[in-house]
Design an enzyme around this catalytic site. Structure first.
Site, PDB file in Angstrom:
ATOM      1  CG  LEU A  18      -1.921  -1.134   1.379  1.00 26.37           C
ATOM      2  CD1 LEU A  18      -2.737  -0.915   2.463  1.00 26.37           C
ATOM      3  CD2 LEU A  18      -2.696  -1.351  -0.029  1.00 26.37           C
ATOM      4  CG  HIS A  22      -3.164   1.002  -2.410  1.00 26.93           C
ATOM      5  ND1 HIS A  22      -1.651   0.987  -2.607  1.00 26.93           N
ATOM      6  CD2 HIS A  22      -3.584   0.268  -3.326  1.00 26.93           C
ATOM      7  CE1 HIS A  22      -1.507   0.369  -3.567  1.00 26.93           C
ATOM      8  NE2 HIS A  22      -2.709  -0.220  -4.092  1.00 26.93           N
ATOM      9  CD  GLN A  46      -5.270  -8.789 -10.748  1.00 30.10           C
ATOM     10  OE1 GLN A  46      -6.257  -9.119 -10.129  1.00 30.10           O
ATOM     11  NE2 GLN A  46      -4.800  -7.424 -10.976  1.00 30.10           N
ATOM     12  CD  GLN A 137      -8.231  -2.978 -11.742  1.00 21.09           C
ATOM     13  OE1 GLN A 137      -7.726  -3.676 -12.213  1.00 21.09           O
ATOM     14  NE2 GLN A 137      -8.321  -2.058 -10.842  1.00 21.09           N
TER      15      GLN A 137
HETATM   16  P1  AMP Z   1      -3.713  -2.493  -6.768  1.00 18.42           P
HETATM   17  O1  AMP Z   1      -3.200  -2.791  -5.692  1.00 18.42           O
HETATM   18  O2  AMP Z   1      -2.752  -1.891  -7.824  1.00 18.42           O
HETATM   19  O3  AMP Z   1      -4.454  -3.550  -7.344  1.00 18.42           O
HETATM   20  O4  AMP Z   1      -4.793  -1.283  -6.761  1.00 18.42           O
HETATM   21  C1  AMP Z   1      -5.812  -1.316  -5.696  1.00 18.42           C
HETATM   22  C2  AMP Z   1      -6.616   0.036  -6.032  1.00 18.42           C
HETATM   23  O5  AMP Z   1      -5.784   1.247  -5.859  1.00 18.42           O
HETATM   24  C3  AMP Z   1      -7.118  -0.268  -7.540  1.00 18.42           C
HETATM   25  O6  AMP Z   1      -8.468   0.299  -7.622  1.00 18.42           O
HETATM   26  C4  AMP Z   1      -6.378   1.190  -8.136  1.00 18.42           C
HETATM   27  O7  AMP Z   1      -6.672   1.788  -9.204  1.00 18.42           O
HETATM   28  C5  AMP Z   1      -5.716   1.893  -6.906  1.00 18.42           C
HETATM   29  N1  AMP Z   1      -4.670   2.838  -7.147  1.00 18.42           N
HETATM   30  C6  AMP Z   1      -3.434   2.206  -7.416  1.00 18.42           C
HETATM   31  N2  AMP Z   1      -2.614   3.246  -7.569  1.00 18.42           N
HETATM   32  C7  AMP Z   1      -3.283   4.416  -7.250  1.00 18.42           C
HETATM   33  C8  AMP Z   1      -2.976   5.630  -7.517  1.00 18.42           C
HETATM   34  N3  AMP Z   1      -1.753   6.016  -7.671  1.00 18.42           N
HETATM   35  N4  AMP Z   1      -4.008   6.620  -7.328  1.00 18.42           N
HETATM   36  C9  AMP Z   1      -5.273   6.233  -7.018  1.00 18.42           C
HETATM   37  N5  AMP Z   1      -5.558   5.181  -7.025  1.00 18.42           N
HETATM   38  C10 AMP Z   1      -4.648   3.916  -7.154  1.00 18.42           C
END
Ligand code: AMP
Length: 264
Positions: A18, A22, A46, A137
């Site tokens: 995180l 996040h 995935q 996504q």
């Molecule tokens: P992940 O852990 O990469 O699967 O991301 C989990 C959630 O966090 C997903 O909805 C991503 O789109 C969101 N997310 C990841 N990086 C960012 C960011 N820099 N800004 C905003 N949301 C993010």
């Protein structure tokens, strides 16, 4: 599996490692419901590339602290067996699943939709928060929720960036200092394109800037219509530029809204 969840609940699914991106989703979740569930699950379905799966950063102790610090009331880190006790029923992302990210990550979005549906079935939240960082996504999840009549409201969260513009990502920790500098070309190209007066100028600016950084290997840079995910035309009201590519051995994605009606 008995999760003993409290409702109303807003759900923030993540793959862990995180960062403030996040955490911003968790803070937004707080404005929708008193109970916030954060899941941490690196979904093998995935990952089309086993090395990427293996190298995916993991830090459960740090994640629990960061999630709770941002306001999570429940952090859930299920095992693969808990999520997929049997052969999962794969949800197809359809044709769009094979475009843009899907060209380069075959089967990726089927894996994403399958896990999100499974997580939704297990947790039944009232709200679920997803970031615009993963724009394709987000589009596919919204479409799945609509098509399958899933009674969950999908909330959209803006991209959180480092001070210098780099979109925050769990994968950024794998970049060297030199690589991290090279990666800045992505946000620079996107913001440069966003100031252009029309679509063809935006496309040109985007590609020229990206090509200027030799350490960046482009997968794709396209401007799409955010409402349909078709390639944008001069009359598109919500054009959005999407970029994906590699710096060192790290795959990076980013996107940005272009001027509304920039092509008119
Ligand atoms: P992940 O852990 O990469 O699967 O991301 C989990 C959630 O966090 C997903 O909805 C991503 O789109 C969101 N997310 C990841 N990086 C960012 C960011 N820099 N800004 C905003 N949301 C993010």
């Amino acid at each position: 599996m008995n999760l003993d969840l409290k409702h109303p609940m807003a759900f923030v699914p993540t793959m862990g490692a995180l960062h403030p991106g996040h955490q911003s989703l968790i803070k937004i979740a707080k404005t929708y419901a008193p109970n916030i569930l954060v899941s941490i699950f690196v979904n093998p379905l995935q990952f089309e590339n086993p090395i990427d799966l293996e190298k995916y950063p993991r830090d459960l102790a740090g994640d629990i602290e960061k999630a709770e610090g941002a306001g999570a009331t429940f952090v859930w880190a299920p095992t693969v067996e808990e999520i997929y006790p049997d052969q999962p029923q794969i949800i197809s992302a359809g044709e769009l699943g094979n475009k843009f990210e899907g060209v380069h990550r075959f089967g990726h979005f089927d894996g994403v939709l399958t896990v999100v549906k499974r997580l939704f079935d297990l947790t039944a939240p009232e709200f679920a928060i997803f970031g615009e960082k993963d724009f394709q996504q987000l589009f596919l999840i919204k479409r799945m929720v609509r098509d399958l009549n899933i009674p969950i409201e999908i909330i959209t969260a803006p991209i959180i960036r480092e001070r210098d513009g780099l979109a925050m990502s769990s994968r950024n920790v794998r970049l060297s200092e030199k690589g991290r500098n090279a990666a800045l070309v992505i946000s620079r190209a996107l913001s440069g394109a966003a100031t252009q007066q029309n679509l063809s100028a935006a496309r040109k600016a985007l590609h020229e800037t990206l090509a200027s950084e030799k350490s960046f290997a482009l997968d794709y840079a396209e401007i799409i219509d955010a409402d349909t995910f078709e390639l944008a035309t001069e009359s598109t009201m919500k054009p959005r530029a999407l970029v994906a590519g590699w710096v060192e051995d790290v795959r990076l994605i980013d996107n940005m809204a272009m001027k509304p009606g920039a092509g008119i």
